[in-house]
Design an enzyme around this catalytic site. Structure first.
Site, mmCIF file in Angstrom:
data_model
loop_
_atom_site.group_PDB
_atom_site.id
_atom_site.type_symbol
_atom_site.label_atom_id
_atom_site.label_comp_id
_atom_site.label_asym_id
_atom_site.label_seq_id
_atom_site.Cartn_x
_atom_site.Cartn_y
_atom_site.Cartn_z
ATOM 1 N N THR A 62 -0.471 -3.477 0.701
ATOM 2 C CA THR A 62 -0.290 -4.814 0.127
ATOM 3 C C THR A 62 1.060 -4.873 -0.577
ATOM 4 O O THR A 62 1.853 -5.800 -0.376
ATOM 5 C CB THR A 62 -1.427 -5.120 -0.885
ATOM 6 O OG1 THR A 62 -2.665 -5.079 -0.177
ATOM 7 C CG2 THR A 62 -1.251 -6.462 -1.552
ATOM 8 N N ASN A 95 -6.310 -6.048 12.316
ATOM 9 C CA ASN A 95 -7.342 -5.237 11.659
ATOM 10 C C ASN A 95 -8.758 -5.632 12.043
ATOM 11 O O ASN A 95 -9.682 -4.842 11.924
ATOM 12 C CB ASN A 95 -7.192 -5.302 10.137
ATOM 13 C CG ASN A 95 -7.021 -6.704 9.615
ATOM 14 O OD1 ASN A 95 -6.119 -7.423 10.011
ATOM 15 N ND2 ASN A 95 -7.902 -7.116 8.729
ATOM 16 N N GLY A 123 -1.766 4.802 3.520
ATOM 17 C CA GLY A 123 -2.280 6.156 3.774
ATOM 18 C C GLY A 123 -3.767 6.182 4.084
ATOM 19 O O GLY A 123 -4.225 6.919 4.971
ATOM 20 N N HIS A 124 -4.542 5.351 3.359
ATOM 21 C CA HIS A 124 -6.006 5.491 3.457
ATOM 22 C C HIS A 124 -6.585 4.976 4.773
ATOM 23 O O HIS A 124 -7.782 5.125 5.017
ATOM 24 C CB HIS A 124 -6.698 4.831 2.258
ATOM 25 C CG HIS A 124 -6.695 3.341 2.250
ATOM 26 N ND1 HIS A 124 -7.812 2.601 2.526
ATOM 27 C CD2 HIS A 124 -5.719 2.449 1.971
ATOM 28 C CE1 HIS A 124 -7.524 1.312 2.404
ATOM 29 N NE2 HIS A 124 -6.268 1.195 2.067
ATOM 30 N N THR A 147 6.813 6.289 -11.856
ATOM 31 C CA THR A 147 6.635 7.696 -11.479
ATOM 32 C C THR A 147 5.717 7.787 -10.280
ATOM 33 O O THR A 147 4.654 7.167 -10.246
ATOM 34 C CB THR A 147 6.057 8.491 -12.672
ATOM 35 O OG1 THR A 147 6.953 8.329 -13.768
ATOM 36 C CG2 THR A 147 5.917 9.969 -12.337
ATOM 37 N N CYS A 155 -12.461 -6.999 3.303
ATOM 38 C CA CYS A 155 -12.206 -7.742 2.072
ATOM 39 C C CYS A 155 -13.071 -9.002 2.009
ATOM 40 O O CYS A 155 -13.333 -9.501 0.935
ATOM 41 C CB CYS A 155 -10.740 -8.140 1.973
ATOM 42 S SG CYS A 155 -9.650 -7.280 3.081
HETATM 43 N N1 PLP Z 1 -2.571 -4.849 6.400
HETATM 44 C C1 PLP Z 1 -3.603 -4.615 7.209
HETATM 45 C C2 PLP Z 1 -3.474 -4.910 8.678
HETATM 46 C C3 PLP Z 1 -4.803 -4.110 6.695
HETATM 47 O O1 PLP Z 1 -5.838 -3.884 7.516
HETATM 48 C C4 PLP Z 1 -4.885 -3.859 5.304
HETATM 49 C C5 PLP Z 1 -6.167 -3.394 4.722
HETATM 50 O O2 PLP Z 1 -7.235 -3.691 5.213
HETATM 51 C C6 PLP Z 1 -3.758 -4.110 4.507
HETATM 52 C C7 PLP Z 1 -2.624 -4.601 5.091
HETATM 53 C C8 PLP Z 1 -3.779 -3.890 3.034
HETATM 54 O O3 PLP Z 1 -3.964 -2.547 2.724
HETATM 55 P P1 PLP Z 1 -4.267 -2.110 1.219
HETATM 56 O O4 PLP Z 1 -5.539 -2.785 0.820
HETATM 57 O O5 PLP Z 1 -4.369 -0.646 1.281
HETATM 58 O O6 PLP Z 1 -3.139 -2.586 0.382
#
Ligand code: PLP
Length: 382
Positions: A74, A152, A201-202, A237, A325
């Site tokens: 984000t 996504n 990363g996650h 940091t 989300c």
């Molecule tokens: N962009 C895409 C395509 C995503 O699928 C996501 C999370 O679902 C994000 C951005 C945002 O990632 P984060 O919530 O780790 O900031």
């Protein structure tokens, strides 16, 4: 959650790779230094960060100096969009697709209130973008085109290489949200010369709380967070342990991409074939488009996804409706709506997202459980 839980919500987040857990724990125990400190403990942290930065750059065929670590994708998306607009103050126009992640779309809605013009390109029923519409949308006041690499919710891929060429031919910067492509597809930025690219990363087995923005060499824009870190591009940091974990995840992804991505795609296809054979009302959203190999968006006629998900959850299977989300909400997904699904169809859609750890046994079990649930629900609805 039990040992037998089947986790098919990897586009929301992934389990840490055991190699990442080891690296993160070792760093938390022994690598507590501040990489900006000039003593040995700081130097140790700095070296670990350098290795991680090289690994992230390696995954992208980029240079380490082109990687800026952030706290999330984000943040990387916001940095890219705000930065591009700040670098081109005479060009208050951004072109995106209507199916970008909410982190992009919500920022743009906010920027519109400040006078930024936003064009949201439509997609067709398969989730595909019309490049001719992109060409028409770019004007002399366009600062940036921002298009995701892989969606996504559906996994549908956008023609990023062609879109970059189109933007560059008109002198416009190009950003891609590659969050759902990383670790699943080759991202060779020497071949596909995007200016900016976001990662989290996650989404590929590193910890949460770390992301990265690729910023092509020579591209200058004011930071969002001021401070000397990350070459003055992102103050604060650094989260060294999470960054180390992301580096290890990038190494793993780069080393095993070919085999793991193929295996994942084969299992996703096995899931879809089984579901389509055994559940008459099932249909794959974006099923005929080129897609990232781990994602399947399945519409179950008019049966409520929330009820199916609840039954799956009770059977130890985790998946999600639309984007994570919005899970729990009753709003239809903006992605599925943009593809022309009715509200009822969007609310009857479940996203299954696999990972490198998904097994054939798990997929076969999910098909059996789903078929039984849908048979019962269809009978009840009749
Ligand atoms: N962009 C895409 C395509 C995503 O699928 C996501 C999370 O679902 C994000 C951005 C945002 O990632 P984060 O919530 O780790 O900031």
């Amino acid at each position: 959650m039990t040992d037998t839980t089947i986790y098919l919500d990897n586009n929301a987040t992934t389990a840490l790779a055991p190699e990442c857990v080891d690296a993160v724990l070792a760093c938390l125990r022994n690598g507590y230094g501040n990489p900006s400190s000039k003593h040995a403990v700081g130097e140790h942290a700095k070296v670990q960060m350098m290795q991680a930065r090289a690994a992230v750059a390696g995954l992208l065929n980029a240079a380490p100096a082109e990687i800026v670590f952030t706290a999330s994708a984000t943040e990387a998306n916001h940095m890219a969009i705000r930065g591009a607009l700040a670098a081109r103050p005479d060009k208050p126009h951004v072109v995106v697709s209507a199916v970008e992640h909410p982190s992009t779309l919500s920022l743009l809605a906010h920027l519109e209130a400040d006078g930024i013009r936003v064009t949201r390109l439509p997609v067709d029923q398969d989730g595909l973008l019309d490049l001719a519409a992109l060409e028409l949308a770019i004007t002399s006041d366009t600062a940036l085109v921002s298009l995701m690499w892989a969606n996504n919710e559906t996994g549908v891929l956008f023609p990023v290489a062609e879109a970059v060429q189109m933007a560059h031919a008109r002198g416009v910067l190009f950003h891609t949200d590659a969050v759902q492509a990383a670790g699943k597809l080759p991202l060779d930025l020497a071949q596909v010369p995007v200016d900016l690219l976001s990662l989290a990363g996650h989404k590929f087995h590193a910890p949460k709380g770390v992301g990265a923005l690729f910023v092509r060499k020579g591209l200058k824009f004011p930071p969002m967070l001021f401070g000397h870190q990350e070459r003055n591009r992102r103050g604060g940091t650094e989260n060294v342990a999470a960054i180390v974990g992301m580096g290890v995840a990038c190494e793993l992804a780069a080393r095993e991409m070919d085999t793991k991505a193929m295996a994942m795609a084969a299992l996703r296809d096995r899931l879809e074939t089984g579901v389509l054979m055994r559940i008459p009302c099932a249909r794959i959203n974006g099923g005929t488009a080129l897609r990232v190999g781990n994602t399947s968006s399945v519409c179950f006629g008019a049966l409520a996804a929330e009820a199916i998900l609840d039954k799956l959850d009770k059977a130890g299977i985790c998946a999600s409706s639309g984007a994570a989300c919005t899970a729990g909400g009753t709003e239809p997904s903006h992605v599925l709506s943009a593809m022309g699904l009715s509200e009822a169809e969007a609310l009857a859609t479940i996203r299954f997202s696999l990972s490198r750890y998904t097994t054939e046994t798990e997929i076969d079990h999910v098909i059996d459980v789903l078929a039984a649930i849908l048979k019962r629900m269809t009978a009840e609805a009749a």
